[in-house]
Design an enzyme around this catalytic site. Structure first.
Site, PDB file in Angstrom:
ATOM      1  N   SER A 284     110.665 113.750  96.930  1.00 40.67           N
ATOM      2  CA  SER A 284     110.791 114.690  98.051  1.00 40.67           C
ATOM      3  C   SER A 284     111.398 113.965  99.240  1.00 40.67           C
ATOM      4  CB  SER A 284     109.429 115.248  98.447  1.00 40.67           C
ATOM      5  OG  SER A 284     109.526 115.957  99.673  1.00 40.67           O
TER       6      SER A 284
ATOM      7  N   TYR B 192     100.604 113.673 100.174  1.00 40.06           N
ATOM      8  CA  TYR B 192     101.829 114.088  99.468  1.00 40.06           C
ATOM      9  C   TYR B 192     102.963 113.110  99.794  1.00 40.06           C
ATOM     10  CZ  TYR B 192     105.570 117.299  97.923  1.00 40.06           C
ATOM     11  OH  TYR B 192     106.645 117.875  97.305  1.00 40.06           O
TER      12      TYR B 192
HETATM   13  N1  LIG Z   1     109.582 123.385  96.768  1.00 44.54           N
HETATM   14  C1  LIG Z   1     109.917 122.434  97.611  1.00 44.54           C
HETATM   15  O1  LIG Z   1     110.228 122.702  98.788  1.00 44.54           O
HETATM   16  C2  LIG Z   1     109.961 120.992  97.171  1.00 44.54           C
HETATM   17  C3  LIG Z   1     110.571 120.055  98.013  1.00 44.54           C
HETATM   18  C4  LIG Z   1     110.615 118.732  97.628  1.00 44.54           C
HETATM   19  C5  LIG Z   1     110.085 118.329  96.425  1.00 44.54           C
HETATM   20  N2  LIG Z   1     109.483 119.251  95.625  1.00 44.54           N
HETATM   21  C6  LIG Z   1     108.934 118.765  94.353  1.00 44.54           C
HETATM   22  O2  LIG Z   1     109.610 119.428  93.310  1.00 44.54           O
HETATM   23  C7  LIG Z   1     108.742 119.586  92.195  1.00 44.54           C
HETATM   24  C8  LIG Z   1     108.663 121.061  91.824  1.00 44.54           C
HETATM   25  O3  LIG Z   1     108.245 121.786  92.949  1.00 44.54           O
HETATM   26  P1  LIG Z   1     108.207 123.385  92.983  1.00 44.54           P
HETATM   27  O4  LIG Z   1     108.350 123.768  94.390  1.00 44.54           O
HETATM   28  O5  LIG Z   1     109.131 123.923  91.968  1.00 44.54           O
HETATM   29  O6  LIG Z   1     106.682 123.612  92.564  1.00 44.54           O
HETATM   30  P2  LIG Z   1     105.974 124.899  91.916  1.00 44.54           P
HETATM   31  O7  LIG Z   1     106.773 126.115  92.163  1.00 44.54           O
HETATM   32  O8  LIG Z   1     104.570 124.816  92.418  1.00 44.54           O
HETATM   33  O9  LIG Z   1     106.016 124.571  90.341  1.00 44.54           O
HETATM   34  C9  LIG Z   1     105.369 123.398  89.886  1.00 44.54           C
HETATM   35  C10 LIG Z   1     105.697 123.188  88.425  1.00 44.54           C
HETATM   36  O10 LIG Z   1     105.011 121.992  88.006  1.00 44.54           O
HETATM   37  C11 LIG Z   1     104.064 122.331  86.995  1.00 44.54           C
HETATM   38  N3  LIG Z   1     102.843 121.577  87.173  1.00 44.54           N
HETATM   39  C12 LIG Z   1     102.051 121.514  88.262  1.00 44.54           C
HETATM   40  N4  LIG Z   1     100.980 120.744  88.021  1.00 44.54           N
HETATM   41  C13 LIG Z   1     101.098 120.318  86.740  1.00 44.54           C
HETATM   42  C14 LIG Z   1     100.310 119.511  85.892  1.00 44.54           C
HETATM   43  N5  LIG Z   1      99.139 119.007  86.312  1.00 44.54           N
HETATM   44  N6  LIG Z   1     100.744 119.289  84.640  1.00 44.54           N
HETATM   45  C15 LIG Z   1     101.900 119.816  84.191  1.00 44.54           C
HETATM   46  N7  LIG Z   1     102.687 120.607  84.934  1.00 44.54           N
HETATM   47  C16 LIG Z   1     102.282 120.848  86.202  1.00 44.54           C
HETATM   48  C17 LIG Z   1     103.799 123.814  87.166  1.00 44.54           C
HETATM   49  O11 LIG Z   1     103.280 124.351  85.963  1.00 44.54           O
HETATM   50  P3  LIG Z   1     102.433 125.740  85.964  1.00 44.54           P
HETATM   51  O12 LIG Z   1     103.451 126.823  86.205  1.00 44.54           O
HETATM   52  O13 LIG Z   1     101.819 125.800  84.628  1.00 44.54           O
HETATM   53  O14 LIG Z   1     101.453 125.639  87.088  1.00 44.54           O
HETATM   54  C18 LIG Z   1     105.199 124.305  87.542  1.00 44.54           C
HETATM   55  O15 LIG Z   1     106.025 124.408  86.415  1.00 44.54           O
HETATM   56  C19 LIG Z   1     107.396 119.004  92.619  1.00 44.54           C
HETATM   57  O16 LIG Z   1     107.294 117.667  92.191  1.00 44.54           O
HETATM   58  C20 LIG Z   1     107.469 119.051  94.136  1.00 44.54           C
HETATM   59  O17 LIG Z   1     106.629 118.109  94.737  1.00 44.54           O
HETATM   60  C21 LIG Z   1     109.408 120.579  95.960  1.00 44.54           C
END
Ligand SMILES: NC(=O)c1ccc[n+]([C@@H]2O[C@H](COP(=O)([O-])OP(=O)(O)OC[C@H]3O[C@@H](n4cnc5c(N)ncnc54)[C@H](OP(=O)(O)O)[C@@H]3O)[C@@H](O)[C@H]2O)c1
Length: 246
Positions: free
Chosen positions: A144, A158
């Site tokens: 991130s 985080y």
């Molecule tokens: N969104 C943002 O603004 C942003 C910015 C920077 C970085 N990120 C990073 O990008 C990545 C994805 O973020 P996102 O926004 O797409 O998140 P999200 O919409 O909350 O989706 C999270 C994904 O990770 C899976 N997951 C969560 N906990 C898990 C576990 N314990 N074991 C296996 N799978 C797990 C979830 O599976 P389920 O559907 O089964 O829960 C889902 O597929 C993360 O690492 C996050 O920190 C996000």
């Protein structure tokens, strides 16, 4: 498609691929011709919908329930992916969780969850995959831009976990360089997913481009790192945040 033709495709394994950025990565890799296995922890319906959609488009996908906080589940996911699609060309470790809490308030449960999924789970996912990575494979983590800069109180754990990934990929890149395997970390800024629901207007307003990212834009950078042109990029953390951290 039979087993033989599935194994003619390159194979990808995405940890955390059922929703948001992970689902966009699964979609993009499938579009680019990979057979894609991906894990999820609780979204069985969304995972199945994604597998079915990729199959309708002529692709190959496999959803595997595996909690990234559980080392045995991670190892089992790798075994299932390899059994179905063969040894791995690209692995993307996307699974991550975000819990708010200032240092005086963050609970031990939330601290352990974020460390277990965002750091230990990432390391163990790569470690479990390493014996089955092909020569010249690509390993990609999703960090991130908070590793560079945080404007919001309550994100210290985080931020700690995502900063750890920037260091982790440097060491793992050196470990795997003799096999021609590259290891890189993508650092998105605010992206339109469930994780940012409710804060999109505020986050867009803080960005020089006055918008947040679409998940497909992050998947595009994954596709670059997974592709033929990126073979000399390793140990890097690439920030994609619309100038948020400038
Ligand atoms: N969104 C943002 O603004 C942003 C910015 C920077 C970085 N990120 C990073 O990008 C990545 C994805 O973020 P996102 O926004 O797409 O998140 P999200 O919409 O909350 O989706 C999270 C994904 O990770 C899976 N997951 C969560 N906990 C898990 C576990 N314990 N074991 C296996 N799978 C797990 C979830 O599976 P389920 O559907 O089964 O829960 C889902 O597929 C993360 O690492 C996050 O920190 C996000």
């Amino acid at each position: 498609m039979n087993q033989a033709s599935a194994q003619a495709r390159k194979a990808a394994l995405v940890f955390g691929g059922s929703r948001g950025i992970g689902a966009a990565i699964v979609d993009r890799l499938a579009t680019d011709g990979f057979a894609v296995a991906f894990t999820y922890v609780s979204s069985a319906d969304k995972a199945k919908t994604l597998v079915d959609r990729i199959a309708e488009q002529g692709g190959q996908a496999l959803a595997i329930q595996a909690d990234s906080a559980d080392p045995a589940a991670i190892r089992n996911a790798v075994a299932q992916a390899v059994e179905r699609f063969g040894d791995i060309d690209v692995t993307v470790v996307n699974a991550g969780v975000f819990r708010m809490g200032t240092i005086d308030a963050v609970s031990l449960e939330d601290l352990d969850l974020m460390l277990n999924v965002n750091v230990r789970g990432v390391y163990l996912s790569i470690q479990a995959t390493v014996p089955r990575l092909k020569p010249g494979a690509r390993v990609i983590t999703i960090g991130s831009n908070v590793a560079l800069h945080t404007r919001t109180p309550g994100a210290s754990v985080y931020q700690l976990t995502k900063t750890a990934l920037a260091g982790m990929v440097k060491g793992v890149a050196l470990d795997l360089a003799p096999r021609g395997i590259t290891v890189n970390n993508i650092q998105p800024g605010p992206t339109e997913t469930d994780m940012t629901a409710g804060a999109l207007d505020m986050l867009a307003g803080m960005n020089p481009l006055k918008r947040v990212a679409k998940p497909g834009e992050i998947a595009g950078l994954v596709a670059y790192l997974a592709g033929d042109e990126a073979g000399y990029v390793t140990g890097a953390s690439l920030t994609i945040d619309g100038g948020f951290t400038l």
